[in-house]
Design a protein around this motif. Structure first.
Motif, PDB file in Angstrom:
ATOM      1  N   THR A   1      54.046  35.033  18.654  1.00 33.46           N
ATOM      2  CA  THR A   1      55.384  35.613  18.589  1.00 33.46           C
ATOM      3  C   THR A   1      56.178  35.152  19.824  1.00 33.46           C
ATOM      4  O   THR A   1      55.641  34.487  20.720  1.00 33.46           O
ATOM      5  CB  THR A   1      55.350  37.159  18.603  1.00 33.46           C
ATOM      6  N   SER A   2      57.426  35.555  19.891  1.00 35.32           N
ATOM      7  CA  SER A   2      58.248  35.226  21.067  1.00 35.32           C
ATOM      8  C   SER A   2      57.720  35.886  22.328  1.00 35.32           C
ATOM      9  O   SER A   2      58.140  35.527  23.431  1.00 35.32           O
ATOM     10  CB  SER A   2      59.705  35.654  20.845  1.00 35.32           C
ATOM     11  N   CYS A   3      56.793  36.849  22.187  1.00 41.28           N
ATOM     12  CA  CYS A   3      56.224  37.501  23.367  1.00 41.28           C
ATOM     13  C   CYS A   3      55.423  36.493  24.201  1.00 41.28           C
ATOM     14  O   CYS A   3      55.772  36.212  25.353  1.00 41.28           O
ATOM     15  CB  CYS A   3      55.356  38.676  22.924  1.00 41.28           C
ATOM     16  N   ALA A   4      54.365  35.939  23.628  1.00 39.07           N
ATOM     17  CA  ALA A   4      53.524  35.006  24.389  1.00 39.07           C
ATOM     18  C   ALA A   4      54.269  33.705  24.710  1.00 39.07           C
ATOM     19  O   ALA A   4      54.069  33.108  25.771  1.00 39.07           O
ATOM     20  CB  ALA A   4      52.236  34.707  23.621  1.00 39.07           C
ATOM     21  N   ILE A   5      55.146  33.275  23.795  1.00 44.60           N
ATOM     22  CA  ILE A   5      55.914  32.047  24.043  1.00 44.60           C
ATOM     23  C   ILE A   5      56.845  32.245  25.253  1.00 44.60           C
ATOM     24  O   ILE A   5      56.949  31.379  26.125  1.00 44.60           O
ATOM     25  CB  ILE A   5      56.759  31.672  22.794  1.00 44.60           C
TER      26      ILE A   5
END
Ligand code: MG
Length: 345
Positions: A284-288
Motif C-alpha cells: 500500500t502507500s504506507c510502506a511505499i
C-alpha cells in the motif's frame, strides 16, 4: 505503546507474472502503534514465495510485548528487541519498524526525510513495472505507464527478447530488467547483456540464482551494463558478499526489516561504491511512502507497488512527472483514505 494489527488483501490491477510464479492478490498486515493519542502506521507485505503469510505475521506480532518500552524515541532498543524475538519474519519486523518511525516523526512533528536531513529535491524518478504477459497486454501496460520515465521489465521467461522487442515497438524509454534468478548459463547471460545494452536497457537485476556467485562476478566484470543484487542482498549482513560480485543492490524494506536497517545498508553501499535501488513488493502507500523517505539517498527507485493495486487504503507519496514527490507531512507522510470505494474502478 499499544500495537494493533489487521490482515488485508491487496487486489492487483493485472495478474502479476514472474519467471516462476503468478498471482492476482497479495496478503498484507496493517499495523498501528499508538502512544499518547498519536498513531503510527506500518505494513508487512507477504508475497507468497517469501514464506510469510497473514498467519506467520500474526503469530510473530502476538509474541511482542511493547509495553516494556516507555518511550517510542528509544527506537534502536525497540527494534533490537523485535529482531531478537524470532529468526526470519522480515516483513513482520518491517511492519513494526515502519509504524515506529511514523510514530516518532508524528511525535516530533517532522517528516522522516527532514529528520534525516535529506534534500527532497534529490528524489529519483521511479520505474514502473511491466510483468511478463501477452504481447497485447504488454503494450497496454506500457501505455498505462505513460507518466513514468523508466520501465522495469520482468525477464527470465523463454521469450525475453520478444518481450523487449514488443516494448521497443511502442517506446524508447530506458528500461531496467529483473531476471528474478531466471537465467542459468553465463555465456547466454553475457550475450543477453550485450543485446539488452543495445536496446537502451540500463541494468540487469539478479540474473542468476543467488548461489551462482562466481558466475555473477564474471558476468558483472564482462557485462556492458551493471548487474544488481536483489535476492542475494537481503539484509545488512549480506552486503560484504556483494562487493566485487555485483555493481549495485536493490534494498527493500520487506526484506531488510525496515527503515533503520535500510538506512544502514545505504550508508554501507555508498562507502563500498555500490549503486543503490530502493525497491518494493506490492504494497500500500504506507510502506511505499516509508521507503520514499529514504529515496533522496539513492540513484534508482522502483517504488511502484501501490500503483499496481486497486484497493490502496492510504494516500501518501505522489509520483509527479515520473519523479517521487515528498510531502512535508510528519512521519512517513500518509493518511488513511476516507472512502476506499472511490479508488476502486
Ligand atoms: Mg527483483
Amino acid at each position: 505503546m499499544k500495537l494493533t494489527y489487521k490482515p488485508y488483501t491487496l487486489e492487483l490491477k493485472h495478474k502479476f507474472t514472474l519467471a516462476n510464479s503468478s498471482r492476482s492478490t497479495t496478503p498484507v498486515m496493517l499495523t498501528e502503534l499508538e502512544y499518547e493519542g498519536i498513531t503510527g502506521y506500518g505494513e508487512a507485505s507477504m508475497p507468497p514465495y517469501l514464506g510469510e503469510s497473514h498467519q506467520t505475521v500474526s503469530d510473530f506480532l502476538s509474541k511482542l510485548d511493547l509495553s516494556i518500552f516507555n518511550n517510542p524515541l528509544e527506537i534502536d532498543s525497540i527494534l533490537d528487541y523485535v529482531d531478537t524475538i524470532e529468526e526470519g519474519n522480515f516483513a513482520a519486523k518491517a511492519s513494526i519498524d515502519i509504524a515506529l518511525h511514523d510514530l516518532v516523526g508524528k511525535l516530533e512533528n517532522i517528516s522522516l526525510y527532514n529528520l534525516w536531513k535529506l534534500d527532497k529535491n534529490k528524489t529519483p524518478e521511479t520505474s514502473f513495472t511491466i510483468g511478463i504477459d501477452t504481447k497485447e497486454i504488454i503494450i497496454k501496460k506500457v501505455q498505462e505507464a505513460e507518466n513514468y520515465k523508466i520501465l522495469k521489465v520482468k525477464l527470465g521467461s523463454t521469450n525475453d527478447k520478444g518481450i523487449i522487442n514488443t516494448i521497443r515497438s511502442v517506446t524508447n524509454k530506458p528500461i531496467i530488467v529483473d531476471v528474478n534468478q531466471g537465467w542459468e548459463d553465463k555465456y547466454f547471460a553475457l550475450e543477453m547483456a550485450h543485446w539488452l545494452s543495445e536496446k537502451n536497457v540500463k541494468l540487469i537485476e539478479q540474473p542468476f540464482s543467488k548461489s551462482l556467485i562466481d558466475e555473477t562476478a564474471w558476468l558483472n566484470q564482462e557485462s556492458p551494463i551493471p548487474i544488481f543484487a536483489d535476492e542475494s542482498a537481503v539484509r545488512f549482513i549480506d552486503l560484504k558478499n556483494i562487493v566485487g560480485c555485483y555493481s549495485g543492490i536493490n534494498i527493500k524494506l520487506m526484506k531488510c526489516t525496515g527503515l533503520a536497517e535500510a538506512k544502514k545498508m545505504i550508508d554501507y553501499a555508498k562507502s563500498s561504491n555500490l549503486q543503490i535501488m530502493l525497491g518494493c513488493m506490492t504494497e500500500t502507500s504506507c510502506a511505499i511512502s516509508a521507503a520514499a523517505q529514504l529515496s533522496p539517498m539513492v540513484e534508482w527507485a522502483d517504488l511502484d507497488g501501490n500503483l499496481l493495486i486497486n484497493n490502496d487504503p492510504f494516500v501518501g507519496t505522489q509520483i509527479i512527472d515520473g519523479k517521487i514527490s515528498l510531502s512535508d507531512k510528519p512521519g512517513i507522510g500518509v493518511s488513511k483514505r476516507r472512502n476506499l470505494d472511490d479508488k476502486k474502478k
